[in-house]
Write an enzyme that holds these catalytic residues in place. Structure first.
Site, PDB file in Angstrom:
ATOM      1  N   GLY A   2       2.099  -8.410 -14.968  1.00 62.93           N
ATOM      2  CA  GLY A   2       3.470  -8.818 -15.313  1.00 62.93           C
ATOM      3  C   GLY A   2       4.089  -9.634 -14.193  1.00 62.93           C
ATOM      4  N   SER A  42      -6.715   1.044  -5.008  1.00 59.42           N
ATOM      5  CA  SER A  42      -7.353   2.113  -5.802  1.00 59.42           C
ATOM      6  C   SER A  42      -8.150   3.009  -4.875  1.00 59.42           C
ATOM      7  CB  SER A  42      -8.340   1.534  -6.832  1.00 59.42           C
ATOM      8  OG  SER A  42      -8.952   2.592  -7.555  1.00 59.42           O
ATOM      9  N   ASN A 101       1.473  -3.697 -14.191  1.00 61.63           N
ATOM     10  CA  ASN A 101       2.625  -4.170 -13.408  1.00 61.63           C
ATOM     11  C   ASN A 101       2.303  -5.479 -12.682  1.00 61.63           C
ATOM     12  OD1 ASN A 101       4.253  -2.013 -14.090  1.00 61.63           O
ATOM     13  ND2 ASN A 101       3.621  -0.770 -12.337  1.00 61.63           N
ATOM     14  N   TYR A 137     -12.267   6.802 -12.781  1.00 60.50           N
ATOM     15  CA  TYR A 137     -12.369   5.521 -12.067  1.00 60.50           C
ATOM     16  C   TYR A 137     -12.973   4.467 -13.000  1.00 60.50           C
ATOM     17  CZ  TYR A 137     -13.699   2.347  -8.209  1.00 60.50           C
ATOM     18  OH  TYR A 137     -13.837   1.280  -7.353  1.00 60.50           O
ATOM     19  N   LYS A 157     -11.070   1.138 -14.526  1.00 60.35           N
ATOM     20  CA  LYS A 157     -11.522  -0.215 -14.185  1.00 60.35           C
ATOM     21  C   LYS A 157     -11.929  -0.989 -15.430  1.00 60.35           C
ATOM     22  CE  LYS A 157     -11.042  -0.260  -9.689  1.00 60.35           C
ATOM     23  NZ  LYS A 157     -10.101  -1.210  -9.059  1.00 60.35           N
ATOM     24  N   ASP A 193       0.860  -1.186   0.000  1.00 61.44           N
ATOM     25  CA  ASP A 193       0.000   0.000   0.000  1.00 61.44           C
ATOM     26  C   ASP A 193       0.891   1.228   0.000  1.00 61.44           C
ATOM     27  OD1 ASP A 193      -2.141   1.956   0.789  1.00 61.44           O
ATOM     28  OD2 ASP A 193      -3.257   0.115   1.223  1.00 61.44           O
ATOM     29  N   ARG A 251     -18.342   8.555   1.114  1.00 71.82           N
ATOM     30  CA  ARG A 251     -19.346   7.513   0.862  1.00 71.82           C
ATOM     31  C   ARG A 251     -20.543   7.716   1.768  1.00 71.82           C
ATOM     32  NH1 ARG A 251     -18.900   4.116  -2.537  1.00 71.82           N
ATOM     33  NH2 ARG A 251     -16.953   3.879  -3.671  1.00 71.82           N
ATOM     34  N   THR A 272      -4.845   6.446   0.473  1.00 74.49           N
ATOM     35  CA  THR A 272      -6.173   6.347   1.103  1.00 74.49           C
ATOM     36  C   THR A 272      -6.220   5.221   2.135  1.00 74.49           C
ATOM     37  OG1 THR A 272      -6.989   4.955  -0.693  1.00 74.49           O
ATOM     38  CG2 THR A 272      -7.400   7.329  -0.887  1.00 74.49           C
TER      39      THR A 272
HETATM   40  N1  UDP Z   1     -24.975  10.344  -1.053  1.00 77.16           N
HETATM   41  C1  UDP Z   1     -25.817  11.162  -0.322  1.00 77.16           C
HETATM   42  N2  UDP Z   1     -25.291  11.880   0.736  1.00 77.16           N
HETATM   43  C2  UDP Z   1     -23.984  11.809   1.094  1.00 77.16           C
HETATM   44  C3  UDP Z   1     -23.124  10.955   0.360  1.00 77.16           C
HETATM   45  C4  UDP Z   1     -23.655  10.241  -0.714  1.00 77.16           C
HETATM   46  O1  UDP Z   1     -27.014  11.252  -0.603  1.00 77.16           O
HETATM   47  O2  UDP Z   1     -23.582  12.498   2.048  1.00 77.16           O
HETATM   48  C5  UDP Z   1     -25.539   9.573  -2.179  1.00 77.16           C
HETATM   49  C6  UDP Z   1     -24.757   9.683  -3.480  1.00 77.16           C
HETATM   50  O3  UDP Z   1     -25.163  10.800  -4.233  1.00 77.16           O
HETATM   51  C7  UDP Z   1     -25.143   8.367  -4.165  1.00 77.16           C
HETATM   52  C8  UDP Z   1     -25.330   7.396  -2.990  1.00 77.16           C
HETATM   53  O4  UDP Z   1     -25.496   8.211  -1.823  1.00 77.16           O
HETATM   54  O5  UDP Z   1     -26.356   8.493  -4.842  1.00 77.16           O
HETATM   55  C9  UDP Z   1     -24.152   6.472  -2.757  1.00 77.16           C
HETATM   56  O6  UDP Z   1     -22.980   7.253  -2.745  1.00 77.16           O
HETATM   57  P1  UDP Z   1     -21.544   6.651  -2.474  1.00 77.16           P
HETATM   58  O7  UDP Z   1     -20.572   7.764  -2.658  1.00 77.16           O
HETATM   59  O8  UDP Z   1     -21.544   5.934  -1.184  1.00 77.16           O
HETATM   60  O9  UDP Z   1     -21.311   5.525  -3.580  1.00 77.16           O
HETATM   61  P2  UDP Z   1     -21.569   5.417  -5.145  1.00 77.16           P
HETATM   62  O10 UDP Z   1     -22.275   6.645  -5.672  1.00 77.16           O
HETATM   63  O11 UDP Z   1     -20.241   5.230  -5.745  1.00 77.16           O
HETATM   64  O12 UDP Z   1     -22.447   4.227  -5.238  1.00 77.16           O
END
Ligand code: UDP
Length: 329
Positions: free
Chosen positions: A105, A78, A102, A148, A152, A34, A189, A38
């Site tokens: 490989g 990531s 990498n 991202y 991926k 790592d 998140r 993050t």
């Molecule tokens: N979201 C939200 N409030 C927050 C953070 C995220 O409503 O404070 C919403 C975001 O817009 C998305 C969902 O929750 O629709 C999940 O977001 P997250 O970033 O967890 O993951 P991803 O969008 O990649 O699934």
């Protein structure tokens, strides 16, 4: 004893650290790699006492050297939250592309089997629901999530190419929203955002009107799916996630109930290209791996809430100590 040796990239991260635990418990010799952009050493601190655990502080976007034998590689390095890849977009692209190259490989040189962590983001803002592996996706290459999503997608392509042209044993998992202890409190998140807000006595921020859906998988279920896929002989992508789908509005209500917070919900603009709906079709995981999730959202959220509650006040307010500017140099 002839222990199998596994390299786990992103080993100090949320998923990587849970994988380190699992493989140590299964009796493997584990190398966690790592660069700690993050990831966080506190996620794997408890493993340093094991003779079978090693840690390499290294960025896999640069040439990767591991002395000795390797049986398995799990590529989990990531940034994985929209906020992170907005802050470090180039690193996100590099770890998914150069980093994967990498490690493929390395797998080839060591005759190791490699499993790469892909994502439901390869489906973009899906027009097919739920999403089966055969769906090709709806991705905006130049939007904020493109760094991202496209890294991926490239990762999957180069992994298949190494499988086809170099006969490397490869596995591809497409991970749907996963949660559990060791998520970073303010990585953006939705689950740590809501729980952190409840614990700090702040209002819960819903982006958009909250009608968008997600399907949340508890981390132990995910790790079991990864373990089974690694040991299977299936080289094509497999979705792993919990099909139990919920709107973000209902999810906020669940967190309010769980935490007993008296704060209210506030609405903020929906980020660009935020997928409107997401639910894994897990027919393949069921039939090929005999896998399905076992932990309900109720149980999983309780464990996760208890973890966040155990954080110190300092962690609760200053959880994100990472200096992204430093890593950009
Ligand atoms: N979201 C939200 N409030 C927050 C953070 C995220 O409503 O404070 C919403 C975001 O817009 C998305 C969902 O929750 O629709 C999940 O977001 P997250 O970033 O967890 O993951 P991803 O969008 O990649 O699934």
């Amino acid at each position: 004893m002839d222990k199998k040796r596994v390299l786990i990239t992103g080993g100090a991260g949320f998923l990587g650290s849970h994988l380190c635990d699992r493989f140590i418990n299964e009796g493997y010799s584990v190398i966690a790699m790592d660069n700690l952009i993050t990831g966080d050493l506190k996620n794997i601190e408890h493993l340093f006492k094991h003779a079978d655990f090693e840690f390499y502080n290294h960025d896999v976007s640069k040439f990767v050297h591991v002395p000795g034998r390797l049986d398995f590689i799990l590529h989990f390095a990531s940034p994985a939250s929209p906020i992170d890849y907005l802050k470090i977009p180039i690193q996100t692209l590099k770890v998914g592309s150069l980093g994967t190259h990498n490690l493929l490989g390395l797998a080839r040189a060591k005759k190791a089997r490699i499993l790469v962590a892909s994502t439901s983001e390869v489906y973009g803002d899906p027009t097919v629901h739920p999403q089966p592996e055969e769906y090709y996706g709806n991705v905006n290459t130049v939007g904020p999530r493109g760094v991202y999503d496209e890294a991926k997608r490239f990762q999957e392509a180069i992994t298949m190419a190494y499988h086809t042209y170099h006969n490397v044993e490869t596995r591809i998992i497409r991970i749907f929203n996963t949660y559990g202890p060791r998520m970073r409190l303010n990585d953006g998140r939705v689950l740590p955002a809501f729980i952190g807000q409840a614990l700090r006595g702040e209002d819960l921020t819903i982006f958009g009107d909250g009608s968008q859906t997600r399907s949340f998988c508890y981390v132990d279920d995910l790790v079991e799916g990864i373990y089974r896929l690694l040991l299977s002989d299936y080289a094509y992508p497999v979705n792993i996630g919990n099909p139990s789908e919920i709107t973000i509005k209902d999810f906020a209500e669940e967190i309010i109930k769980l935490t007993g917070t008296s704060q209210k919900i506030v609405y903020q603009p929906l980020p660009k290209d935020d997928p409107k709906q997401r639910q894994p079709d897990i027919s393949k995981a069921r039939s090929i791996l005999n896998w399905e999730p076992k932990v309900s959202r109720k149980e999983g959220l309780k464990i996760t809430y208890d973890y966040f509650k155990s954080l110190t006040k300092e962690e609760l307010y200053h959880n994100d100590h990472r200096d992204f500017e430093f890593f950009k140099k």
